[in-house]
Scaffold this motif. Structure first.
Motif, mmCIF file in Angstrom:
data_model
loop_
_atom_site.group_PDB
_atom_site.id
_atom_site.type_symbol
_atom_site.label_atom_id
_atom_site.label_comp_id
_atom_site.label_asym_id
_atom_site.label_seq_id
_atom_site.Cartn_x
_atom_site.Cartn_y
_atom_site.Cartn_z
ATOM 1 N N SER A 3 -3.213 -9.471 -19.283
ATOM 2 C CA SER A 3 -2.246 -10.557 -19.241
ATOM 3 C C SER A 3 -1.333 -10.408 -18.043
ATOM 4 O O SER A 3 -1.085 -9.301 -17.564
ATOM 5 C CB SER A 3 -1.415 -10.571 -20.525
ATOM 6 N N ALA A 4 -0.815 -11.543 -17.549
ATOM 7 C CA ALA A 4 0.057 -11.542 -16.384
ATOM 8 C C ALA A 4 1.476 -11.874 -16.826
ATOM 9 O O ALA A 4 1.693 -12.696 -17.712
ATOM 10 C CB ALA A 4 -0.432 -12.567 -15.358
ATOM 11 N N SER A 5 2.455 -11.230 -16.195
ATOM 12 C CA SER A 5 3.843 -11.526 -16.511
ATOM 13 C C SER A 5 4.250 -12.842 -15.858
ATOM 14 O O SER A 5 3.755 -13.208 -14.798
ATOM 15 C CB SER A 5 4.741 -10.392 -16.010
ATOM 16 N N ASN A 6 5.176 -13.556 -16.499
ATOM 17 C CA ASN A 6 5.605 -14.851 -16.003
ATOM 18 C C ASN A 6 6.594 -14.701 -14.854
ATOM 19 O O ASN A 6 7.390 -13.765 -14.823
ATOM 20 C CB ASN A 6 6.247 -15.664 -17.127
ATOM 21 N N ILE A 7 6.547 -15.654 -13.925
ATOM 22 C CA ILE A 7 7.479 -15.655 -12.797
ATOM 23 C C ILE A 7 7.921 -17.082 -12.518
ATOM 24 O O ILE A 7 7.277 -18.044 -12.940
ATOM 25 C CB ILE A 7 6.859 -15.058 -11.508
ATOM 26 N N ALA A 8 9.034 -17.192 -11.825
ATOM 27 C CA ALA A 8 9.517 -18.486 -11.354
ATOM 28 C C ALA A 8 9.429 -18.480 -9.835
ATOM 29 O O ALA A 8 10.162 -17.736 -9.172
ATOM 30 C CB ALA A 8 10.954 -18.729 -11.814
ATOM 31 N N GLY A 200 -0.245 -7.507 -5.166
ATOM 32 C CA GLY A 200 -1.605 -7.621 -5.683
ATOM 33 C C GLY A 200 -1.664 -7.830 -7.184
ATOM 34 O O GLY A 200 -2.743 -7.773 -7.781
ATOM 35 N N THR A 201 -0.511 -8.098 -7.813
ATOM 36 C CA THR A 201 -0.435 -8.324 -9.254
ATOM 37 C C THR A 201 -0.450 -9.815 -9.547
ATOM 38 O O THR A 201 0.235 -10.598 -8.884
ATOM 39 C CB THR A 201 0.862 -7.721 -9.823
ATOM 40 N N PHE A 202 -1.230 -10.231 -10.548
ATOM 41 C CA PHE A 202 -1.234 -11.630 -10.943
ATOM 42 C C PHE A 202 -0.020 -11.926 -11.810
ATOM 43 O O PHE A 202 0.308 -11.169 -12.726
ATOM 44 C CB PHE A 202 -2.527 -11.983 -11.685
ATOM 45 N N ARG A 203 0.625 -13.064 -11.517
ATOM 46 C CA ARG A 203 1.801 -13.521 -12.244
ATOM 47 C C ARG A 203 1.550 -14.930 -12.767
ATOM 48 O O ARG A 203 0.957 -15.761 -12.084
ATOM 49 C CB ARG A 203 3.035 -13.504 -11.326
ATOM 50 N N SER A 204 2.008 -15.195 -13.960
ATOM 51 C CA SER A 204 1.730 -16.451 -14.638
ATOM 52 C C SER A 204 2.838 -17.470 -14.387
ATOM 53 O O SER A 204 4.024 -17.135 -14.387
ATOM 54 C CB SER A 204 1.582 -16.193 -16.135
#
Length: 311
Positions: A3-8, A200-204
């Motif tokens: 799972s990816a952490s959410n970002i704005a 390189g981390t995916f963010r949602s």
């Protein structure tokens, strides 16, 4: 798939320029994307909602009708579900500013006069948004006369059919966009879009109805001599439901080479890429099956594999 952490991501107010210029460029450098608000003078929210109704109807058409949405340029027509992307299908319209292209698209899909009217209105409005953003981006980078007016765009309707059993599965594989930048009207309710940050981390990204995402593609990265970031992104199933989005890809100059402006080249920033035609680069990506920006290495200065138009 983790799972990816959410970002704005950065939010750009189209009514606040040149005040937002530095923020826009930093967003393109750090994220390769930004969200725009206050675009209603160019494309009202009411039209966005009407267009979503039209595309949901078109995506429910029988398969035999959707297959009539054939390619104008390679991979510009109907995308059926595939082994790589089994939960995804899409319709495409190349050169949405052309009345003939819109007519052909609507005729093949048996679109009603009312649907055609909304598609035309939306296409004209999103074209204005594209030109406006291109102008603001050029000015923010110090280019007085830069314009993307007249550049062809590819309009794509995306649908993801997610179920309880597919939660955590890939909706659309990791990729970068091929063109200069993309305007995305995302799903208003269902998330799933994930972008790769500088580590390189995916963010949602959470849905934000009534806004657009602007995503820098490979051509934008090459044109800017690597200053603008072509962001890797993907879609992941987060919850059951039908997820739909609208992407308008600004491709590149119609018949001219993509060239790095002289303002972007100096001793500290030597030229990274040779001039190229957009369609040549697109075909190179497809032929080499390089969908996450790797093909840019093949058009680098001194690269062995050069495009036909560069030699």
């Amino acid at each position: 798939m983790g799972s990816a952490s959410n970002i704005a991501i950065p939010v750009i107010d189209l009514q606040d320029f040149p005040g937002q210029s530095a923020k826009m460029i930093k967003a393109c450098e750090d994220w390769g994307m930004f969200r725009i608000v206050n675009h209603e003078e160019l494309l009202p929210v009411s039209l966005m909602l009407k267009m979503k109704t039209v595309i949901r109807s078109l995506m429910e058409l029988p398969e035999e009708i959707k297959h009539q949405n054939t390619d104008v340029i390679i991979n510009s027509g109907y995308f059926p579900p595939s082994d790589a992307n089994p939960l995804y299908d899409a319709l495409g319209l190349y050169d949405m500013a052309s009345p003939d292209a819109v007519d052909a698209f609507c005729k093949k899909l048996n679109a009603s006069p009312e649907q055609r009217e909304i598609i035309v209105e939306y296409g004209q409005a999103v074209q204005q948004v594209i030109v406006n953003i291109g102008q603001k981006l050029g000015q923010a980078l110090g280019l007085k006369d830069f314009s993307v007016d007249g550049w062809p765009a590819l309009f794509r309707i995306n649908r993801y059919r997610f179920t309880q059993e597919t939660i955590g599965s890939s909706g659309l594989q990791i990729h970068t966009d091929t063109g200069f930048f993309t305007i995305v009207q995302d799903d208003d309710n269902h998330g799933g879009l994930e972008v790769m940050d500088l580590s390189g981390t995916f963010r949602s990204l959470d849905p934000w109805p009534g806004t657009f995402l602007v995503v820098i593609g490979d051509v934008g990265a090459a044109w800017s001599n690597g200053r603008l970031r072509n962001v890797k992104h993907r879609v992941v199933c987060k919850e059951p439901g039908i997820r739909v989005s609208i992407a308008t890809f600004l491709l590149g100059p119609r018949d001219a080479l993509v060239k790095i402006p002289e303002e972007f080249v100096d001793l500290e920033h030597p030229r990274k890429y040779v001039p190229f035609l957009y369609e040549d680069y697109r075909q190179l990506r497809i032929s080499k099956k390089l969908q996450a920006g790797e093909a840019l290495e093949l058009i680098g200065v001194g690269a062995k594999n050069k495009l036909r138009s560069c030699c």
